[in-house]
Design a protein around this motif. Structure first.
Motif, short mmCIF file in Angstrom:
data_model
loop_
_atom_site.label_atom_id
_atom_site.label_comp_id
_atom_site.label_asym_id
_atom_site.label_seq_id
_atom_site.Cartn_x
_atom_site.Cartn_y
_atom_site.Cartn_z
N ASP A 97 80.03 42.22 23.82
CA ASP A 97 80.64 43.37 24.50
C ASP A 97 79.84 44.65 24.28
OD1 ASP A 97 82.70 41.90 25.55
OD2 ASP A 97 84.16 42.44 24.00
N ALA A 98 79.12 44.70 23.15
CA ALA A 98 78.41 45.93 22.78
C ALA A 98 76.92 45.88 23.12
CB ALA A 98 78.58 46.19 21.29
N ILE A 99 76.36 44.70 23.18
CA ILE A 99 74.91 44.58 23.35
C ILE A 99 74.52 45.01 24.76
CG2 ILE A 99 74.73 42.19 24.20
CD1 ILE A 99 72.58 41.81 21.95
N ARG A 100 73.32 45.57 24.89
CA ARG A 100 72.86 46.11 26.15
C ARG A 100 71.45 45.59 26.47
NH1 ARG A 100 77.41 46.71 26.22
NH2 ARG A 100 78.66 48.60 26.53
N PRO A 101 71.03 45.69 27.72
CA PRO A 101 69.67 45.25 28.07
C PRO A 101 68.62 45.88 27.17
CG PRO A 101 70.92 45.71 30.06
CD PRO A 101 71.77 46.18 28.92
N GLY A 102 67.70 45.05 26.71
CA GLY A 102 66.64 45.53 25.84
C GLY A 102 66.95 45.47 24.37
N ASP A 103 68.21 45.25 24.00
CA ASP A 103 68.57 45.10 22.58
C ASP A 103 68.11 43.74 22.06
OD1 ASP A 103 69.77 47.59 22.53
OD2 ASP A 103 71.81 46.83 22.75
N THR A 104 68.18 43.58 20.76
CA THR A 104 67.77 42.35 20.11
C THR A 104 68.93 41.79 19.30
OG1 THR A 104 65.45 43.03 19.97
CG2 THR A 104 66.18 41.36 18.39
N LEU A 105 69.10 40.47 19.33
CA LEU A 105 70.13 39.80 18.54
C LEU A 105 69.46 38.81 17.60
CD1 LEU A 105 73.01 39.04 17.75
CD2 LEU A 105 73.08 37.50 19.74
N LEU A 106 69.53 39.08 16.29
CA LEU A 106 69.06 38.15 15.27
C LEU A 106 70.20 37.21 14.91
CD1 LEU A 106 67.12 40.58 12.88
CD2 LEU A 106 66.24 39.33 14.86
N ILE A 107 69.94 35.91 14.95
CA ILE A 107 70.98 34.89 14.77
C ILE A 107 70.59 34.01 13.59
CG2 ILE A 107 72.24 33.01 15.88
CD1 ILE A 107 70.81 34.31 18.55
N SER A 108 71.34 34.08 12.49
CA SER A 108 70.96 33.34 11.29
C SER A 108 72.19 32.70 10.65
CB SER A 108 70.29 34.28 10.28
OG SER A 108 69.79 33.55 9.18
N PHE A 109 72.28 31.40 10.77
CA PHE A 109 73.37 30.63 10.17
C PHE A 109 72.81 29.35 9.55
CE2 PHE A 109 75.52 33.09 13.53
CZ PHE A 109 76.56 33.66 12.79
N GLY A 110 73.65 28.69 8.80
CA GLY A 110 73.27 27.42 8.19
C GLY A 110 73.99 27.17 6.88
N HIS A 111 74.10 28.19 6.03
CA HIS A 111 74.72 28.00 4.73
C HIS A 111 76.13 27.41 4.84
CE1 HIS A 111 71.54 30.81 3.49
NE2 HIS A 111 71.77 30.41 2.25
N ASN A 112 76.92 27.94 5.74
CA ASN A 112 78.30 27.50 5.85
C ASN A 112 78.51 26.43 6.91
OD1 ASN A 112 79.44 29.38 3.83
ND2 ASN A 112 78.71 30.93 5.27
N ASP A 113 77.56 26.29 7.82
CA ASP A 113 77.58 25.15 8.73
C ASP A 113 77.46 23.84 7.95
OD1 ASP A 113 77.10 26.05 11.86
OD2 ASP A 113 76.37 27.53 10.43
N GLU A 114 76.80 23.91 6.79
CA GLU A 114 76.60 22.73 5.96
C GLU A 114 77.91 22.23 5.33
OE1 GLU A 114 73.74 24.07 3.11
OE2 GLU A 114 72.38 24.79 4.68
#
Length: 276
Positions: A97-114
């Protein structure tokens, strides 16, 4: 090379952490030009912590030290979150809802997916983990923003002989494969941090992770030996790994990336913003 305090303050304030969960900053004010923003979706290793948690810190909390002042950071990383629970709790929707064109999204998961024994958080690396991560990629791209996958930072794990060993199973490989398949930029933080911990060894890594003797901090009077989470120094150095490897992250401050950054450049808000 030591960066001067004034420059550090400019970097910290210029890339000040914004928020999508009840925290507003000039980055989102309607009466001035909006700065490009780096959003972080992740877990406790990336989260921003509060004064009651000092010196615990996450690498997302330290990102502004390595970005120029025209870049804002929205660290939405949430303690205990997996790719599944973060999305199921509506946290991904808040970002989209907040992100806009040209922004960047860093996506980091794994610890709790395990934690596959927990139906609210557990995912399987080659199926549901990739499926949930794809929601982040698709959502960011639909908003004409730029997603970046970040493999989970390694824990402090050493054999009795002082040899580091990996702890995330097939989750980093599943993320690498997804990045290739979807042509998404990847920061292999698992590999980068594993190399760093191996170079430092069992004793020196205690200064990076949340290892404190009894009486060393009023927030941890009995001491703490945490091999997953960081104190300020570790958060800063992991953020350095992320920004150094993140060629597509906007506003990378190359001078800061070469500099010694003191721990006290970090600031802690009164409450954890992602949990407020």
């Amino acid at each position: 090379m030591t960066i001067d305090r004034r420059t550090l303050l400019r970097a910290s304030l210029g890339g000040a952490t914004a928020g999508v969960l009840g925290v507003t900053t000039p980055a989102f004010a309607s009466d001035r030009p909006r700065r490009r923003t780096v959003f972080v979706a992740g877990d406790s290793t990336a989260a921003t912590y509060a004064t009651a948690d000092v010196p615990r810190a996450g690498w997302g909390q330290a990102l502004p030290a390595f970005l120029h002042r025209e870049i804002a950071v929205v660290n939405a990383a949430l303690s205990g979150a997996s790719s599944k629970s973060f999305a199921d709790l509506g946290r991904l929707d808040l970002i989209l809802d907040a992100i806009r064109p040209g922004d960047t999204l860093l996506i980091s998961f794994g610890h709790n997916d395990e934690k596959v024994e927990d139906p609210a958080r557990g995912t399987e690396p080659w199926s549901t983990f990739q499926e949930y991560l794809s929601r982040y990629l698709d959502g960011a791209r639909a908003a004409r923003a730029h997603p970046v996958l970040v493999t989970p930072v390694e824990r402090r794990r050493f054999t009795a002989d002082g040899v580091p060993y990996l702890s995330h199973g097939e989750y980093p490989a599943a993320m690498r494969t997804l990045a290739l398949r979807t042509r998404t930029p990847l920061i292999d933080l698992t590999a980068l941090s594993f190399t760093l911990w191996g170079e430092l060894g069992p004793e020196a890594t205690k200064d990076y992770f949340l290892w404190l003797d009894a009486g060393a901090s009023p927030n941890y009077p009995a001491g703490v030996a945490d091999n997953t989470h960081f104190q300020a120094h570790g958060a800063i150095e992991v953020a350095r790994l992320v920004v150094r490897a993140g060629q597509t992250i906007p506003g990378r401050d190359r001078r800061a990336l070469r500099a010694d950054i003191p721990d006290d450049v970090l600031t802690w808000p009164a409450t954890r913003p992602a949990e407020s």
